[in-house]
Design a protein around this motif. Structure first.
Motif, PDB file in Angstrom:
ATOM      1  N   UNK A  24       0.801  -1.353  -0.067  1.00  0.00           N
ATOM      2  CA  UNK A  24      -0.066   0.127  -0.120  1.00  0.00           C
ATOM      3  C   UNK A  24       1.009   1.349   0.112  1.00  0.00           C
ATOM      4  N   UNK A  25       2.223   1.231   0.063  1.00  0.00           N
ATOM      5  CA  UNK A  25       2.901   2.374   0.119  1.00  0.00           C
ATOM      6  C   UNK A  25       3.405   2.722  -1.201  1.00  0.00           C
ATOM      7  N   UNK A  26       3.715   4.041  -1.328  1.00  0.00           N
ATOM      8  CA  UNK A  26       4.327   4.796  -2.717  1.00  0.00           C
ATOM      9  C   UNK A  26       5.744   4.675  -2.493  1.00  0.00           C
ATOM     10  N   UNK A  27       6.369   4.596  -1.213  1.00  0.00           N
ATOM     11  CA  UNK A  27       7.928   4.428  -1.365  1.00  0.00           C
ATOM     12  C   UNK A  27       8.253   3.450  -0.364  1.00  0.00           C
ATOM     13  N   UNK A  28       9.337   2.530  -0.589  1.00  0.00           N
ATOM     14  CA  UNK A  28       9.852   1.548   0.278  1.00  0.00           C
ATOM     15  C   UNK A  28      11.253   1.823   0.331  1.00  0.00           C
ATOM     16  N   UNK A  29      12.026   1.812   1.568  1.00  0.00           N
ATOM     17  CA  UNK A  29      13.378   2.168   1.675  1.00  0.00           C
ATOM     18  C   UNK A  29      14.050   0.858   2.160  1.00  0.00           C
ATOM     19  N   UNK A  30      14.153  -0.113   1.155  1.00  0.00           N
ATOM     20  CA  UNK A  30      14.766  -1.401   1.342  1.00  0.00           C
ATOM     21  C   UNK A  30      16.111  -1.564   0.898  1.00  0.00           C
ATOM     22  N   UNK A  31      16.989  -1.736   2.016  1.00  0.00           N
ATOM     23  CA  UNK A  31      18.398  -1.473   1.881  1.00  0.00           C
ATOM     24  C   UNK A  31      18.946  -2.396   0.585  1.00  0.00           C
ATOM     25  N   UNK A  32      18.324  -3.775   0.465  1.00  0.00           N
ATOM     26  CA  UNK A  32      18.918  -4.395  -0.553  1.00  0.00           C
ATOM     27  C   UNK A  32      18.621  -3.992  -1.931  1.00  0.00           C
ATOM     28  N   UNK A  33      17.813  -2.934  -2.065  1.00  0.00           N
ATOM     29  CA  UNK A  33      17.139  -2.471  -3.424  1.00  0.00           C
ATOM     30  C   UNK A  33      18.060  -1.270  -3.668  1.00  0.00           C
ATOM     31  N   UNK A  34      18.723  -0.672  -2.567  1.00  0.00           N
ATOM     32  CA  UNK A  34      19.359   0.538  -2.941  1.00  0.00           C
ATOM     33  C   UNK A  34      20.214   0.627  -4.241  1.00  0.00           C
ATOM     34  N   UNK A  35      21.052  -0.228  -4.309  1.00  0.00           N
ATOM     35  CA  UNK A  35      22.099  -0.484  -5.592  1.00  0.00           C
ATOM     36  C   UNK A  35      21.264  -0.462  -6.804  1.00  0.00           C
ATOM     37  N   UNK A  36      20.032  -1.364  -6.965  1.00  0.00           N
ATOM     38  CA  UNK A  36      19.456  -1.667  -8.357  1.00  0.00           C
ATOM     39  C   UNK A  36      18.368  -0.229  -8.360  1.00  0.00           C
ATOM     40  N   UNK A  37      18.079   0.436  -7.446  1.00  0.00           N
ATOM     41  CA  UNK A  37      17.276   1.593  -7.412  1.00  0.00           C
ATOM     42  C   UNK A  37      18.354   2.726  -8.176  1.00  0.00           C
ATOM     43  N   UNK A  38      19.384   2.796  -7.484  1.00  0.00           N
ATOM     44  CA  UNK A  38      20.364   3.810  -7.995  1.00  0.00           C
ATOM     45  C   UNK A  38      20.740   3.436  -9.504  1.00  0.00           C
ATOM     46  N   UNK A  39      20.949   2.246  -9.885  1.00  0.00           N
ATOM     47  CA  UNK A  39      21.095   2.049 -11.359  1.00  0.00           C
ATOM     48  C   UNK A  39      20.024   2.261 -12.107  1.00  0.00           C
ATOM     49  N   UNK A  40      18.587   1.971 -11.815  1.00  0.00           N
ATOM     50  CA  UNK A  40      17.689   2.549 -12.445  1.00  0.00           C
ATOM     51  C   UNK A  40      17.543   3.891 -12.737  1.00  0.00           C
ATOM     52  N   UNK A  41      17.819   4.725 -11.829  1.00  0.00           N
ATOM     53  CA  UNK A  41      17.637   6.230 -11.903  1.00  0.00           C
ATOM     54  C   UNK A  41      18.722   6.700 -12.777  1.00  0.00           C
ATOM     55  N   UNK A  42      19.864   5.880 -13.134  1.00  0.00           N
ATOM     56  CA  UNK A  42      21.140   6.324 -13.933  1.00  0.00           C
ATOM     57  C   UNK A  42      20.662   5.649 -15.449  1.00  0.00           C
ATOM     58  N   UNK A  43      19.209   4.933 -15.648  1.00  0.00           N
ATOM     59  CA  UNK A  43      18.935   4.481 -16.510  1.00  0.00           C
ATOM     60  C   UNK A  43      19.113   2.966 -17.147  1.00  0.00           C
ATOM     61  N   UNK A  44      19.586   2.307 -15.988  1.00  0.00           N
ATOM     62  CA  UNK A  44      19.917   0.811 -16.094  1.00  0.00           C
ATOM     63  C   UNK A  44      18.392   0.311 -16.374  1.00  0.00           C
ATOM     64  N   UNK A  45      18.046  -0.512 -17.027  1.00  0.00           N
ATOM     65  CA  UNK A  45      16.923  -1.655 -17.027  1.00  0.00           C
ATOM     66  C   UNK A  45      17.046  -2.921 -17.233  1.00  0.00           C
ATOM     67  N   UNK A  46      16.353  -3.739 -16.594  1.00  0.00           N
ATOM     68  CA  UNK A  46      16.642  -5.301 -16.681  1.00  0.00           C
ATOM     69  C   UNK A  46      16.350  -5.710 -18.025  1.00  0.00           C
ATOM     70  N   UNK A  47      16.991  -6.511 -18.427  1.00  0.00           N
ATOM     71  CA  UNK A  47      16.845  -7.238 -19.769  1.00  0.00           C
ATOM     72  C   UNK A  47      15.776  -8.468 -19.626  1.00  0.00           C
ATOM     73  N   UNK A  48      14.655  -8.388 -20.289  1.00  0.00           N
ATOM     74  CA  UNK A  48      13.831  -9.467 -20.091  1.00  0.00           C
ATOM     75  C   UNK A  48      14.318 -10.944 -20.696  1.00  0.00           C
ATOM     76  N   UNK A  49      15.366 -10.703 -21.693  1.00  0.00           N
ATOM     77  CA  UNK A  49      15.863 -12.053 -22.350  1.00  0.00           C
ATOM     78  C   UNK A  49      17.043 -12.509 -21.277  1.00  0.00           C
TER      79      UNK A  49
END
Length: 174
Positions: A24-49
Motif C-alpha cells: 500500500x505504500x508509494x515508497x519503500x526504503x529497502x536496503x537490498x534495493x539501494x543499488x538497483x534503484x540507484x542504477x535504475x535512476x541512472x537509466x539501467x533497465x533489466x533485460x527480459x532476455x
C-alpha cells in the motif's frame, strides 16, 4: 518480530494453496534495493532476455512454490502519478510475473471505498497474516503475525476487494 529471509522462505514454502500480498505504500526504503534503484535512476533497465541477471533469491523461491501448485498473488495500491520508486518497481515486475506471481495494480483513487488494514500484509492459506510494518520513510520496522480469525477475514476480504478492482500488470501502463 524480526524475520530473516530464510525464516520467511520457510514460511512461504509451508504454504499449501495460496499466498497473497498487499502493498500500500508509494515508497519503500529497502536496503537490498539501494543499488538497483540507484542504477535504475541512472537509466539501467533489466533485460527480459537475460534471466540470470534478475534478482534470484526471491524469484527462485516463487518458482519453487508455484511449481507445487501454490498461487501467489500480489496487489499494489499506488498513487498517480506514480512515485519514482513505484516507476522503478513497475519496471522490473515482469520478472515476478515470469517467476509465477500474478500481479495487479490499483490506483489509490479507486481504493477510497475499500476497508483496508493499516499495514502491508501477506496472507498464507487464509490462515496466517503477516503484517510488514514500515516507518514514515518506508524503512522496515518489524513483522507481526496473527492467526486471529477476525484479522484473517479482514485481510482476506480486503485483498479480494483490491484484486477485483485492480489492473493486471501487463495492462497497467506507467
Amino acid at each position: 518480530m524480526a524475520q530473516s529471509l530464510s525464516s520467511f522462505a520457510d514460511l512461504i514454502r509451508s504454504v499449501e494453496r495460496s499466498a497473497v500480498h498487499l502493498e500500500t505504500r508509494d515508497v519503500y526504503a529497502i536496503s537490498n534495493e539501494d543499488e538497483g534503484f540507484a542504477a535504475w535512476k541512472r537509466g539501467h533497465r533489466l533485460d527480459p532476455e537475460d534471466q540470470e541477471s534478475w534478482w534470484r533469491p526471491w524469484l527462485d523461491l516463487v518458482q519453487e512454490v508455484t511449481a507445487k501448485g501454490v498461487v501467489i498473488r500480489r496487489a499494489r495500491i499506488v498513487g498517480e502519478p506514480p512515485s519514482e520508486y513505484i516507476r522503478y518497481e513497475h519496471s522490473f515486475t515482469f520478472t515476478n510475473v515470469a517467476a509465477g506471481e500474478e500481479i495487479r495494480w490499483l490506483p489509490r483513487r479507486q481504493a477510497s471505498d475499500l476497508a483496508l488494514p493499516g499495514n502491508d500484509f501477506w496472507l498464507f492459506d487464509d490462515r496466517i497474516v503477516q503484517f510488514n510494518v514500515f516507518d514514515g520513510d518506508g524503512r522496515w520496522v518489524n513483522t507481526d503475525q496473527t492467526d486471529a480469525p477476525a484479522v484473517v477475514q479482514l485481510c482476506s476480504t480486503a485483498f479480494n476487494a483490491v484484486w477485483e478492482k485492480a489492473i493486471p500488470h501487463d495492462k497497467y501502463v506507467i
